[in-house]
Design a protein around this motif. Sequence first.
Motif, PDB file in Angstrom:
ATOM      1  N   GLU A 153      52.879  58.905  80.814  1.00 44.84           N
ATOM      2  CA  GLU A 153      53.797  60.042  80.663  1.00 44.84           C
ATOM      3  C   GLU A 153      55.162  59.603  80.146  1.00 44.84           C
ATOM      4  O   GLU A 153      56.065  60.429  79.981  1.00 44.84           O
ATOM      5  N   GLY A 154      55.322  58.291  79.930  1.00 42.59           N
ATOM      6  CA  GLY A 154      56.599  57.797  79.410  1.00 42.59           C
ATOM      7  C   GLY A 154      57.572  57.379  80.487  1.00 42.59           C
ATOM      8  O   GLY A 154      58.723  57.030  80.175  1.00 42.59           O
ATOM      9  N   ASN A 155      57.168  57.400  81.748  1.00 44.88           N
ATOM     10  CA  ASN A 155      58.053  56.984  82.826  1.00 44.88           C
ATOM     11  C   ASN A 155      58.182  55.452  82.821  1.00 44.88           C
ATOM     12  O   ASN A 155      57.181  54.733  82.752  1.00 44.88           O
ATOM     13  N   GLU A 180      62.191  58.924  77.157  1.00 50.33           N
ATOM     14  CA  GLU A 180      62.876  59.877  76.274  1.00 50.33           C
ATOM     15  C   GLU A 180      64.235  60.282  76.810  1.00 50.33           C
ATOM     16  O   GLU A 180      65.024  60.897  76.093  1.00 50.33           O
ATOM     17  N   GLN A 181      64.505  59.944  78.094  1.00 51.23           N
ATOM     18  CA  GLN A 181      65.810  60.253  78.672  1.00 51.23           C
ATOM     19  C   GLN A 181      66.835  59.143  78.433  1.00 51.23           C
ATOM     20  O   GLN A 181      68.012  59.324  78.689  1.00 51.23           O
ATOM     21  N   VAL A 182      66.342  57.990  77.954  1.00 49.38           N
ATOM     22  CA  VAL A 182      67.234  56.836  77.761  1.00 49.38           C
ATOM     23  C   VAL A 182      68.265  57.108  76.676  1.00 49.38           C
ATOM     24  O   VAL A 182      69.394  56.641  76.744  1.00 49.38           O
ATOM     25  N   GLY A 183      67.878  57.885  75.655  1.00 50.69           N
ATOM     26  CA  GLY A 183      68.851  58.271  74.640  1.00 50.69           C
ATOM     27  C   GLY A 183      68.949  57.341  73.456  1.00 50.69           C
ATOM     28  O   GLY A 183      70.008  57.245  72.834  1.00 50.69           O
ATOM     29  N   PHE A 184      67.871  56.626  73.145  1.00 50.60           N
ATOM     30  CA  PHE A 184      67.892  55.786  71.947  1.00 50.60           C
ATOM     31  C   PHE A 184      66.856  56.306  70.959  1.00 50.60           C
ATOM     32  O   PHE A 184      65.898  56.987  71.323  1.00 50.60           O
ATOM     33  N   LYS A 185      67.092  55.974  69.682  1.00 47.97           N
ATOM     34  CA  LYS A 185      66.166  56.362  68.632  1.00 47.97           C
ATOM     35  C   LYS A 185      65.859  55.153  67.759  1.00 47.97           C
ATOM     36  O   LYS A 185      66.708  54.283  67.572  1.00 47.97           O
TER      37      LYS A 185
END
Length: 595
Positions: A153-155, A180-185
């Motif tokens: 789930e991406g955790n 996805e909550q880490v904030g990088f791309k």
Amino acid sequence: MNKNKILIVEDEGILSLDMANTLHEMGYSVIDAVPSGEEALEMIKRDKPDLILMDIQLSGEMDGIQTAEQINKAFAIPIIYITGYTDELTLSRAKITAPYGYITKSFNYSELHSTIEMAIYKSQLERKVHENEFLLNTTLENIEDAVITIDMEGNIQFINKPAEKLLKIKKNINAKLNIEQVGFKLLDDNNEAYVHPFHTKRKKRFKNEYRLKNKTGGNLLRVEFVVTTLLDTFKEPVGYVYVLRDIEERKKIETISSRLVSIVESSSDAIIGIKTDGTIRTWNSGAEAVFGYTPIEAIGKNISMITPSNYPNELTDKIEKLKNHEIVLHYDGIRQRKNGELVQMSILPSPIKDKDGKITGISVIARDITEKKALEKEVLETSEKERERIGQDLHDSLGQQLTGILLNVKSLENELKPLQQPDFIEKLKETEDLIKNAIMQTRELAKGLVPIKLQTEGLPHALEDLANFARRVYQMAVETQIDDLIKPVSIITETQLYHIAQEAINNAAKHANCTKLFIYLHIVQSELILSIKDNGKGFSETKKAGIGLRIMSYRANIINGSMSVHSEEGEGTLVICRVPLNYGEKEVVEEDNNS
């Protein structure tokens, strides 16, 4: 015999004694049997048992389960409960302490032995697992790459410190955080963002380069990004491992290297990389154009392949100097093309060093200076002709005029003799002597500018004449050793060697305060060698070379020779010029001395 140490914690004396005897018979080492949890903790600190047999009901303030809780906090020792109680409440409390087994007090020999063996075996396996986990975590925390593991789930399950630093985050071990909550791309060259694999359930390993944009923004960092799928025992994906490697510096180095390669390949100079033993490692397009060998033909061969077989390979000495951390400057040399044609080159060898300063190879830059040499030779020949003209004018014009003046003075002297003017006649005689001296000096100057014997009889006779001049004019002892069988070389080569000898003798006479001079001209293998040695005061080789030495070196270069000057203060000076025999308009031939 089994040497595992066992501690018995049992408050029933008869049972503990019976159990101890049984364990001894099985081959175990029983440390002791104690009745309380407090005594057990003290015994564990001192004797460090491999396994504990623990009664749930004990005398003292702690029961067996409470004692096990204390042991689990401080030590990693497997515990087997001995109990006569099987009620659910007791068992539930005991399960929390994760025991390695249960034995009822009505145990038999076989049950006790198998339970102990399984507990010890399980403990050893768990210890290895913990050691491997510790090793893995320590490794992941100390590598420079950023490592993140996530579930389906991406955790985030694990994140090491380099990843926290790279992504500008701080992971709380007790807090759930989605990737996805880490904030990088991760942006590709088309500015498209990377899609996390748990959205597509991708299983294959993935690797690519991206520009990383973390939550703070700023300059985009180039990273190498690798994703590996974690599979369970049924080969089904249960998560992913992200590895991010900072390649910003590597990309800069690759860019610089690419530019250097372009510069090297576009250069018209031959740029050759060699090992310290002379083996060719790199061969640019300039080297191919100059020498005619393709990179396939040259790489792996020794660089001596482009040195004429009968020409000294001076590069070997230059490499040794570089390995000794000496400075090597540009020098001129002869090289040979694939088609056998000789070419004059300006050569500069330089050391290639690693980050620790160790020499790992040599870079050789060679430039074709054939046209430059031809022009220099033409200029020199023109200057030699002008030198001869001046010498001829001194001899024919000024010398004749001085002779005419001398005759007029003698005539005047004869006319004045009858008039009995002794003082005036004496002055005329002094004038005659001055004119005679001027005539002699003019002839010597003319002779120095136009060495007649060099033009008529060749270099060996001209050097003998030069030795006689030094004996007569400088009043020094001169010894010559000149091979009799030396045949003529090109006039330009003989002229330059003569003037080198002339300059060396003048320097020795005027600056070295020498009393003895040695002139040698001989052949060694394929070289004509001229040597001038004096016994003068010498000079320090660290002293800057004077104009005379520089002119001699220039003259040697013109005829493709090499100059060396060896001198020490108080030990005299040795000047050596070596000229390859095969180069020039004529060839010097060494005949068989036995013929």
